[in-house]
Design a protein around this motif. Structure first.
Motif, PDB file in Angstrom:
ATOM      1  N   SER A 121       0.929  -1.247   0.047  1.00 47.50           N
ATOM      2  CA  SER A 121      -0.204   0.052  -0.130  1.00 47.50           C
ATOM      3  C   SER A 121       1.066   1.333   0.025  1.00 47.50           C
ATOM      4  CB  SER A 121      -0.968  -0.006   1.272  1.00 47.50           C
ATOM      5  OG  SER A 121      -0.097  -0.015   2.472  1.00 47.50           O
ATOM      6  N   THR A 122       2.148   1.162   0.608  1.00 42.34           N
ATOM      7  CA  THR A 122       2.704   2.322   0.603  1.00 42.34           C
ATOM      8  C   THR A 122       3.461   2.501  -0.683  1.00 42.34           C
ATOM      9  OG1 THR A 122       3.383   2.059   3.106  1.00 42.34           O
ATOM     10  CG2 THR A 122       4.953   3.266   1.814  1.00 42.34           C
ATOM     11  N   TYR A 123       3.861   1.536  -1.394  1.00 38.19           N
ATOM     12  CA  TYR A 123       4.448   1.563  -2.665  1.00 38.19           C
ATOM     13  C   TYR A 123       3.331   2.178  -3.642  1.00 38.19           C
ATOM     14  CZ  TYR A 123       6.228   0.030  -7.343  1.00 38.19           C
ATOM     15  OH  TYR A 123       6.712   0.100  -8.568  1.00 38.19           O
ATOM     16  N   VAL A 124       1.982   1.630  -3.575  1.00 35.81           N
ATOM     17  CA  VAL A 124       1.030   2.236  -4.503  1.00 35.81           C
ATOM     18  C   VAL A 124       0.641   3.519  -4.228  1.00 35.81           C
ATOM     19  CG1 VAL A 124      -1.464   1.944  -5.213  1.00 35.81           C
ATOM     20  CG2 VAL A 124      -0.093   0.130  -4.864  1.00 35.81           C
ATOM     21  N   LEU A 125       0.765   3.985  -2.967  1.00 36.45           N
ATOM     22  CA  LEU A 125       0.397   5.208  -2.520  1.00 36.45           C
ATOM     23  C   LEU A 125       1.495   6.275  -3.053  1.00 36.45           C
ATOM     24  CD1 LEU A 125      -1.755   6.821  -0.806  1.00 36.45           C
ATOM     25  CD2 LEU A 125      -0.293   6.630   1.269  1.00 36.45           C
ATOM     26  N   VAL A 126       2.703   5.988  -2.842  1.00 37.99           N
ATOM     27  CA  VAL A 126       3.793   6.793  -3.270  1.00 37.99           C
ATOM     28  C   VAL A 126       3.908   6.864  -4.830  1.00 37.99           C
ATOM     29  CG1 VAL A 126       6.111   7.565  -2.944  1.00 37.99           C
ATOM     30  CG2 VAL A 126       4.871   6.502  -0.893  1.00 37.99           C
ATOM     31  N   GLN A 127       3.680   5.919  -5.319  1.00 30.62           N
ATOM     32  CA  GLN A 127       3.722   5.752  -6.904  1.00 30.62           C
ATOM     33  C   GLN A 127       2.641   6.821  -7.404  1.00 30.62           C
ATOM     34  OE1 GLN A 127       6.584   5.348  -8.074  1.00 30.62           O
ATOM     35  NE2 GLN A 127       6.311   3.469  -9.217  1.00 30.62           N
ATOM     36  N   GLY A 128       1.419   6.508  -6.600  1.00 30.88           N
ATOM     37  CA  GLY A 128       0.339   7.378  -7.323  1.00 30.88           C
ATOM     38  C   GLY A 128       0.562   8.679  -6.940  1.00 30.88           C
ATOM     39  N   ALA A 129       0.966   9.241  -5.708  1.00 31.71           N
ATOM     40  CA  ALA A 129       1.300  10.426  -5.355  1.00 31.71           C
ATOM     41  C   ALA A 129       2.353  11.180  -6.395  1.00 31.71           C
ATOM     42  CB  ALA A 129       2.042  10.761  -4.013  1.00 31.71           C
ATOM     43  N   CYS A 130       3.130  10.460  -6.725  1.00 31.41           N
ATOM     44  CA  CYS A 130       4.236  10.838  -7.855  1.00 31.41           C
ATOM     45  C   CYS A 130       3.476  11.168  -9.130  1.00 31.41           C
ATOM     46  CB  CYS A 130       5.174   9.804  -8.159  1.00 31.41           C
ATOM     47  SG  CYS A 130       6.427   9.875  -6.612  1.00 31.41           S
ATOM     48  N   GLN A 131       2.644  10.086  -9.411  1.00 34.32           N
ATOM     49  CA  GLN A 131       1.898  10.383 -10.812  1.00 34.32           C
ATOM     50  C   GLN A 131       0.814  11.582 -10.735  1.00 34.32           C
ATOM     51  OE1 GLN A 131       0.250   6.592 -11.388  1.00 34.32           O
ATOM     52  NE2 GLN A 131       2.243   5.725 -11.599  1.00 34.32           N
ATOM     53  N   ALA A 132       0.165  11.995  -9.504  1.00 33.54           N
ATOM     54  CA  ALA A 132      -0.371  12.859  -9.447  1.00 33.54           C
ATOM     55  C   ALA A 132      -0.071  14.341  -8.886  1.00 33.54           C
ATOM     56  CB  ALA A 132      -1.681  12.354  -8.053  1.00 33.54           C
ATOM     57  N   GLY A 133       1.201  14.299  -8.880  1.00 33.33           N
ATOM     58  CA  GLY A 133       1.862  15.512  -8.614  1.00 33.33           C
ATOM     59  C   GLY A 133       1.791  15.905  -7.270  1.00 33.33           C
ATOM     60  N   VAL A 134       1.490  14.962  -6.268  1.00 33.00           N
ATOM     61  CA  VAL A 134       1.343  15.444  -4.790  1.00 33.00           C
ATOM     62  C   VAL A 134       2.658  15.677  -4.314  1.00 33.00           C
ATOM     63  CG1 VAL A 134       0.576  14.872  -2.486  1.00 33.00           C
ATOM     64  CG2 VAL A 134      -0.564  14.004  -4.597  1.00 33.00           C
ATOM     65  N   PRO A 135       2.977  16.923  -3.715  1.00 27.02           N
ATOM     66  CA  PRO A 135       4.437  17.017  -3.641  1.00 27.02           C
ATOM     67  C   PRO A 135       5.212  16.467  -2.225  1.00 27.02           C
ATOM     68  CG  PRO A 135       3.368  19.096  -3.201  1.00 27.02           C
ATOM     69  CD  PRO A 135       2.269  17.768  -3.634  1.00 27.02           C
ATOM     70  N   ARG A 136       4.168  16.248  -1.372  1.00 22.27           N
ATOM     71  CA  ARG A 136       4.909  15.721  -0.041  1.00 22.27           C
ATOM     72  C   ARG A 136       3.925  14.754   0.578  1.00 22.27           C
ATOM     73  NH1 ARG A 136       6.217  20.596   3.809  1.00 22.27           N
ATOM     74  NH2 ARG A 136       7.620  20.752   2.065  1.00 22.27           N
ATOM     75  N   LEU A 137       4.597  13.837   1.171  1.00 20.19           N
ATOM     76  CA  LEU A 137       4.106  12.815   2.064  1.00 20.19           C
ATOM     77  C   LEU A 137       4.767  12.560   3.247  1.00 20.19           C
ATOM     78  CD1 LEU A 137       3.050   9.194   1.102  1.00 20.19           C
ATOM     79  CD2 LEU A 137       4.470   9.392   2.970  1.00 20.19           C
ATOM     80  N   VAL A 138       3.788  12.721   4.526  1.00 22.98           N
ATOM     81  CA  VAL A 138       4.414  12.486   5.798  1.00 22.98           C
ATOM     82  C   VAL A 138       4.231  11.157   6.297  1.00 22.98           C
ATOM     83  CG1 VAL A 138       4.200  13.567   8.290  1.00 22.98           C
ATOM     84  CG2 VAL A 138       4.020  15.153   6.413  1.00 22.98           C
ATOM     85  N   LEU A 139       5.123  10.468   6.295  1.00 17.79           N
ATOM     86  CA  LEU A 139       5.161   8.918   6.862  1.00 17.79           C
ATOM     87  C   LEU A 139       5.198   8.948   8.290  1.00 17.79           C
ATOM     88  CD1 LEU A 139       5.283   5.955   6.321  1.00 17.79           C
ATOM     89  CD2 LEU A 139       7.701   6.168   6.162  1.00 17.79           C
ATOM     90  N   ILE A 140       4.374   8.133   9.013  1.00 19.41           N
ATOM     91  CA  ILE A 140       4.295   7.960  10.526  1.00 19.41           C
ATOM     92  C   ILE A 140       4.955   6.473  10.688  1.00 19.41           C
ATOM     93  CG2 ILE A 140       3.107   8.064  12.634  1.00 19.41           C
ATOM     94  CD1 ILE A 140       3.005  10.723  10.963  1.00 19.41           C
ATOM     95  N   SER A 141       5.963   6.461  11.292  1.00 17.19           N
ATOM     96  CA  SER A 141       6.699   5.200  11.630  1.00 17.19           C
ATOM     97  C   SER A 141       6.844   5.030  13.141  1.00 17.19           C
ATOM     98  CB  SER A 141       7.890   4.997  10.802  1.00 17.19           C
ATOM     99  OG  SER A 141       8.699   3.812  11.055  1.00 17.19           O
ATOM    100  N   ARG A 142       7.765   4.043  13.587  1.00 16.81           N
ATOM    101  CA  ARG A 142       7.724   3.942  14.904  1.00 16.81           C
ATOM    102  C   ARG A 142       9.149   4.098  15.418  1.00 16.81           C
ATOM    103  NH1 ARG A 142       4.058   1.617  17.945  1.00 16.81           N
ATOM    104  NH2 ARG A 142       1.933   1.258  17.089  1.00 16.81           N
TER     105      ARG A 142
END
Lengths: 268, 200
Positions: B75-96
């Motif tokens: 899901s992270t891969y699909v989301l980030v790839q989708g963001a790149c394609q849609a031109g979303v400039p930023r993703l905040v990832l919440i990790s541990r």
């Protein structure tokens, strides 16, 4: 862990040409459990999907065993590992958006977990070294690249999912006492050259199928490694000076016989 | 700013949705959205200007062996790839922060220490999300800010207020030219990682 000089070895994803080469090199030294998603009888009776010059696995008989195993199914993987001294992971799915993750990443998890649970002496994990991924951090323009270099798979599905599997395997090696050797491959070719091959040049990270098979025998027999997880370039020592083959020679005592000079020497 | 929040059906995602709502237009993405579906992700990201990806912090448990890893990594891969394609400039990832708990507690462990997750699915899953984001961010098509949190509102974890403040800061952070597209920040209110609390 000690070297695995004899005993039982399970191979996952044995139906491809690397599996064919491994089987040839190991069958007279170990009792093999040869596994793939497809029955080996079916695989052995068909031409290689990688072309007429790629090797096809020999169908082994007793005391060896052939078994259908789905690497994405933990119970099947665990069962296949029971009673083994070592395991070899040759599984891969390259372009499929779902199976690339479940085979290359979850499969690696399943096998490392099962290998640790069964107390296997050694796991040989395998994967690609992508020499050119089309981004500035892929080391394509570098020389003397060593196998310890951090991989930068970018967004390439095949490279990234195998990378995730490698990182998971690394965690098991560090935390669970499992000894892992990771072999990175790139360009394979047959040992036998045809007249058409001569003088056509050679990829700087190349290995013959036959030498590839021998690397598994060396990997199983090699003494204890300096660390729980060692990564190797399985490539011929070539004059390009791009990819270093010396670590495998030093720790595994493996050195490619085939250096394919006829391919990069001018003809006539 | 239109912000997509994944894991919105979990406590942290719900907190982020509520906390951002006064200043931003949030689009929650909980269990009803399959983030492993490129089509659903493309629809989700229409018009989005940022993503807060909380799913790797608290993914749903259960399922067969390997299911958790597949869910989080794919899901992270699909989301980030989708963001790149849609031109979303930023993703905040919440990790541990637990990715670093193998180090002795007496050490001052910061974001420049190598993660050492236990070889178990719940520990490996956020690590997979980090690796996917880091390697794609390296290509320069999206900026990913990774916030590592402790247990939410636990005595030695990260308070909801600190978590929300860190997300808000990450959303408006201005990346300087020639700086990396991937960065990690530790957000701990108390406990062993609090010495490296963001801003201190």
């Amino acid at each position: 862990m000690a070297a695995v000089k004899k005993g039982k070895v399970v191979i996952f994803g044995a139906g491809g040409p690397v599996g064919a080469a491994a089987i040839q090199s190991l069958k007279d030294h170990y009792t093999l459990k040869v596994t793939d998603l497809k029955p080996m009888t079916e695989i052995a009776g068909a031409p290689s999907p990688q072309g007429p010059r790629a090797p096809v696995p020999e169908l082994l008989s007793a005391p060896h065993e052939n078994r259908v195993v789905d690497i994405t199914n933990y119970e099947q993987v665990l069962d296949a590992c029971k009673g083994m001294q070592a395991a070899i992971n040759l599984t891969v799915v390259r372009p499929h958006p779902v199976l690339a993750f479940t085979v290359s990443m979850v499969g690696a998890y399943n096998l490392a977990r099962a290998a640790a649970e069964c107390g296997l002496k050694r796991l040989i994990h395998t994967g690609p070294y992508h020499t050119s991924l089309g981004h500035e951090a892929d080391y394509w323009n570098d020389f003397q690249v060593a196998p310890e270099v951090p991989l930068h798979p970018g967004d390439d599905l095949y490279a990234l999912t195998k990378y995730l599997g490698l990182k998971i395997t690394d965690c098991f090696a560090r935390e669970s006492g499992l000894e892992v050797l990771t072999y990175l491959f790139c360009s394979f070719r047959p040992r036998h050259l045809t007249p058409e091959d001569l003088g056509r040049g050679l990829h700087p990270f190349s290995t013959s199928w036959e030498d590839t098979g021998e690397s598994f025998l060396c990997g199983l027999r090699a003494p204890r490694m300096p660390s729980p997880h060692e990564v190797f370039f399985i490539c011929a020592d070539l004059p390009h000076g791009k990819y270093r083959a010396d670590k495998a020679a030093r720790l595994l005592k493996w050195k490619a016989r085939d250096r394919f000079e006829e391919l990069y020497r001018k003809q006539g | 700013m239109k912000v997509v929040v994944t894991g919105s059906d979990q406590p942290l995602g719900a907190l982020v949705c509520r906390g951002l709502a006064p200043a931003h237009q949030t689009t929650p993405a909980g269990a009803g959205v399959d983030l492993r579906s490129p089509e659903q992700v493309a629809a989700l990201l229409q018009g989005a200007q940022a993503i807060v990806h909380t799913l790797p912090f608290a993914p749903p448990s259960g399922g067969a062996a390997g299911e958790l890893l597949d869910l989080v990594a794919r899901s992270t891969y699909v989301l980030v790839q989708g963001a790149c394609q849609a031109g979303v400039p930023r993703l905040v990832l919440i990790s541990r922060l637990s990715l670093l708990e193998a180090y002795p507690a007496a050490y001052l462990v910061g974001p420049d220490w190598e993660p050492r997750p236990r070889p178990e699915e719940p520990a490996l899953a956020p690590y997979m999300a980090e690796l996917v984001c880091r390697e794609i961010a390296r290509l320069g098509r999206i900026e990913v800010i990774c916030l590592r949190l402790g247990e939410l509102d636990a005595p030695e974890g990260t308070s909801g207020a600190d978590a929300l403040r860190a997300v808000e800061t990450a959303l408006v952070h201005q990346r300087e030219e020639r700086h990396h597209h991937w960065s990690i920040h530790h957000v701990a209110t108390a406990g062993r990682f609090a010495a490296n609390k963001e801003g201190s």
